[in-house]
Design a protein around this motif. Structure first.
Motif, short mmCIF file in Angstrom:
data_model
loop_
_atom_site.label_atom_id
_atom_site.label_comp_id
_atom_site.label_asym_id
_atom_site.label_seq_id
_atom_site.Cartn_x
_atom_site.Cartn_y
_atom_site.Cartn_z
N PHE A 123 -51.90 12.79 42.47
CA PHE A 123 -52.17 14.21 42.26
C PHE A 123 -51.03 14.95 41.55
O PHE A 123 -51.30 15.79 40.69
CB PHE A 123 -52.51 14.89 43.60
CG PHE A 123 -53.73 14.28 44.24
CD1 PHE A 123 -54.94 14.22 43.57
CD2 PHE A 123 -53.67 13.77 45.52
CE1 PHE A 123 -56.06 13.66 44.15
CE2 PHE A 123 -54.78 13.20 46.11
CZ PHE A 123 -55.97 13.14 45.43
N PRO A 124 -49.76 14.67 41.86
CA PRO A 124 -48.69 15.35 41.09
C PRO A 124 -48.78 15.06 39.59
O PRO A 124 -48.56 15.96 38.77
CB PRO A 124 -47.40 14.79 41.71
CG PRO A 124 -47.79 14.43 43.11
CD PRO A 124 -49.19 13.90 42.99
N LEU A 125 -49.11 13.82 39.23
CA LEU A 125 -49.26 13.49 37.82
C LEU A 125 -50.44 14.24 37.22
O LEU A 125 -50.33 14.79 36.10
CB LEU A 125 -49.45 11.98 37.64
CG LEU A 125 -49.78 11.50 36.22
CD1 LEU A 125 -48.69 11.93 35.23
CD2 LEU A 125 -49.98 9.99 36.19
N ALA A 126 -51.56 14.30 37.92
CA ALA A 126 -52.73 15.02 37.40
C ALA A 126 -52.41 16.50 37.20
O ALA A 126 -52.83 17.12 36.21
CB ALA A 126 -53.91 14.84 38.36
N GLU A 127 -51.64 17.07 38.13
CA GLU A 127 -51.27 18.48 37.99
C GLU A 127 -50.36 18.70 36.79
O GLU A 127 -50.47 19.71 36.08
CB GLU A 127 -50.60 18.95 39.28
CG GLU A 127 -51.57 19.02 40.46
CD GLU A 127 -50.86 19.03 41.80
OE1 GLU A 127 -49.62 19.17 41.81
OE2 GLU A 127 -51.54 18.90 42.84
N GLN A 128 -49.46 17.73 36.53
CA GLN A 128 -48.60 17.84 35.35
C GLN A 128 -49.43 17.74 34.08
O GLN A 128 -49.20 18.48 33.11
CB GLN A 128 -47.55 16.74 35.38
CG GLN A 128 -46.57 16.81 34.20
CD GLN A 128 -45.83 18.14 34.15
OE1 GLN A 128 -45.22 18.56 35.13
NE2 GLN A 128 -45.90 18.84 33.01
N LEU A 129 -50.40 16.85 34.06
CA LEU A 129 -51.29 16.73 32.90
C LEU A 129 -52.01 18.05 32.66
O LEU A 129 -52.14 18.52 31.51
CB LEU A 129 -52.31 15.62 33.11
CG LEU A 129 -51.78 14.18 33.23
CD1 LEU A 129 -52.92 13.21 33.44
CD2 LEU A 129 -50.97 13.79 32.00
N LYS A 130 -52.43 18.70 33.73
CA LYS A 130 -53.13 19.97 33.59
C LYS A 130 -52.21 21.03 32.99
O LYS A 130 -52.62 21.80 32.12
CB LYS A 130 -53.68 20.44 34.93
CG LYS A 130 -54.45 21.73 34.85
CD LYS A 130 -55.66 21.69 35.71
CE LYS A 130 -56.44 22.99 35.57
NZ LYS A 130 -57.59 22.84 34.70
N ARG A 131 -50.96 21.07 33.47
CA ARG A 131 -50.01 22.03 32.91
C ARG A 131 -49.74 21.76 31.43
O ARG A 131 -49.40 22.67 30.67
CB ARG A 131 -48.70 21.98 33.71
CG ARG A 131 -48.80 22.62 35.09
CD ARG A 131 -47.44 22.78 35.73
NE ARG A 131 -46.85 21.51 36.12
CZ ARG A 131 -47.02 20.94 37.31
NH1 ARG A 131 -47.79 21.52 38.22
NH2 ARG A 131 -46.44 19.78 37.59
N ASP A 132 -49.92 20.50 31.02
CA ASP A 132 -49.69 20.13 29.62
C ASP A 132 -50.93 20.30 28.76
O ASP A 132 -50.96 19.84 27.61
CB ASP A 132 -49.21 18.68 29.53
CG ASP A 132 -47.82 18.49 30.13
OD1 ASP A 132 -47.11 19.50 30.29
OD2 ASP A 132 -47.44 17.33 30.42
N GLY A 133 -51.97 20.93 29.30
CA GLY A 133 -53.15 21.22 28.50
C GLY A 133 -54.29 20.22 28.61
O GLY A 133 -55.23 20.26 27.80
#
Length: 457
Positions: free
Chosen positions: A159-169
């Protein structure tokens, strides 16, 4: 061109798992459409905080000892070991002495740790070290990519990786198979209910769109979202569904059919087949009640239960194993291959599926697509799938199923309004294309500037 990053982490790490969701993931990934200038579908996994493109979903051929098969076999042994422990607890002297039960449990824990748990952990580390780098390659995400969470992810640690992907667009789309841990927690382990509830909270805050596997589940997801995040947030999300395919992808025509299954079908008496994991939601006890009534009326029909042993079913398994009709008119197979399952589908009289609640009901489609008529519990999702080609029975009254069995045995006719010969369902290639088409359709409707509305934790 939009890239759909189709996540399949659990199946990648557990390639031999073959229950409903794993079957869906494996088949959808295998049949993903080729790039068409508008969309490129890329299978991905998220491991150790990094994103990888999948090169092979299954283990690569290797001349060394098959560690994955040993790992799967150990897991099966562990399940059987703890089932036996729970059975022993109910017998003398353990059921009469708390101390005896405690000593049994401690002894079993030590034995399981030494013989099962520790070897499985060692194998997991070895498999991860040796196999994963060869089966995937690092992938750099881009703004505008869409991460499609296809696999079962409520136990995941990405989930932390998915959230970072979301912040990156990167947009996030969640495929949802059912909401059973929320709507029917009595059928689930308490730990799963808690984990699933936390996962849905995360999905509700993070995903941009939701794709269910039936209209029934799509509508449930929307209602649950209204309850959790309110109408304003729901208006900014999109909801859709796709239907699952029907082929059995692990069928090996050269493999042998289970000898016990072959012997069962040598008799001309009708066989009613139940295919599913054995657990309370599937309602196997109702089946036994209905067929015991039929046998008491002189029926020669056989009941064949096919499926691995799951959870909260100790009493049921003991009831089956002690049943006077076992291996005469009652049969149970807990580890059938897809080849053996094809054999059962092609030779049975009808499928019976008395489940309390389902997200879809894949065995119904697998059976009917092969010309095997199906009887199912009268629940909305079965009506959605089977329509007039199925017959339905009342879950509050086992006699309603008993009557169907006796009538079919007497007349030889299946009482559905329409013949299963006229029924057609999509295959996995069509199902995979349907999923991609529906995701892309909603992306086209949503301006890029509005796609990043969900809150990032």
């Amino acid at each position: 061109m939009t890239r759909l990053l189709v996540e399949c982490t659990y199946v990648f790490e557990h390639p031999q798992a073959n229950s409903g969701i794993q079957r869906v993931v494996r088949n959808v990934i295998r049949e993903l459409p080729e790039p068409d200038g508008e969309c490129e579908c890329i299978p991905v996994v998220m491991l150790n905080g990094k994103l990888y493109r999948v090169l092979s979903l299954t283990p690569l051929p290797t001349p060394t000892f098959d560690l994955m098969s040993l790992r799967v076999r150990l897991e099966h042994w562990a399940n059987a070991f703890w089932l036996r422990q729970r059975t022993l607890e109910r017998r003398w002297p353990f059921h009469r002495s708390r101390l005896a039960r405690r000593l049994l449990y401690v002894g079993c824990r030590v034995a399981a740790a030494l013989c099962l748990s520790i070897p499985m952990r060692i194998l997991d580390r070895q498999l991860n070290k040796d196999d994963i780098p060869a089966r995937c390659a690092p992938l750099q995400h881009q703004p505008g990519d869409q991460l499609v969470l296809l696999d079962s992810s409520w136990h995941a640690d990405f989930f932390p990786l998915a959230e970072q992907l979301k912040r990156d667009g990167v947009g996030i789309v969640s495929v949802i198979y059912d909401l059973i841990p929320l709507t029917h927690p009595q059928f689930c382990d308490a730990g799963l209910v808690r984990v699933f509830n936390d996962w849905f909270d995360w999905i509700a805050r993070t995903a941009d769109g939701y794709v269910a596997i039936s209209t029934t589940i799509r509508d449930q997801v929307r209602e649950e979202m209204l309850r959790r995040v309110g109408a304003k947030q729901v208006e900014q999300r999109w909801f859709d569904y796709f239907h699952l395919g029907s082929e059995l992808d692990l069928t090996d025509e050269t493999a042998a059919v289970d000898p016990g299954l072959e012997r069962m079908f040598q008799s001309p008496d009708p066989v009613f087949l139940m295919v599913s994991t054995i657990e309370p939601r599937k309602n196997h006890a109702y089946l036994l009640d209905a067929f015991e009534r039929a046998w008491a009326s002189g029926s020669r029909a056989r009941l064949c239960i096919a499926g691995r042993i799951g959870w909260k079913c100790d009493a049921l398994i003991e009831r089956i194993r002690r049943h006077p009709e076992l291996n005469t008119r009652l049969f149970m197979f807990n580890s059938l291959s897809d080849r053996s399952l094809e054999h059962a589908y092609s030779r049975s009289t009808a499928l019976v599926f008395p489940s309390y609640v389902e997200g879809f009901g894949l065995p119904l489609v697998e059976a009917m697509q092969r010309g095997l008529p199906a009887m199912g519990s009268d629940i909305p999702v079965f009506r959605e799938i089977g329509g007039e080609f199925m017959v339905y029975f009342d879950l509050t009254d086992p006699q309603s199923l008993t009557t169907l069995v006796l009538d079919m045995e007497r007349t030889g006719a299946f009482p559905a309004p329409r013949s299963v010969d006229q029924w057609h369902w999509l295959g996995w290639r069509e199902a995979s294309a349907q999923l991609v088409e529906r995701v892309m359709r909603h992306l086209k409707k949503t301006p890029k500037g509005q796609r990043q509305h969900a809150d990032c934790p």
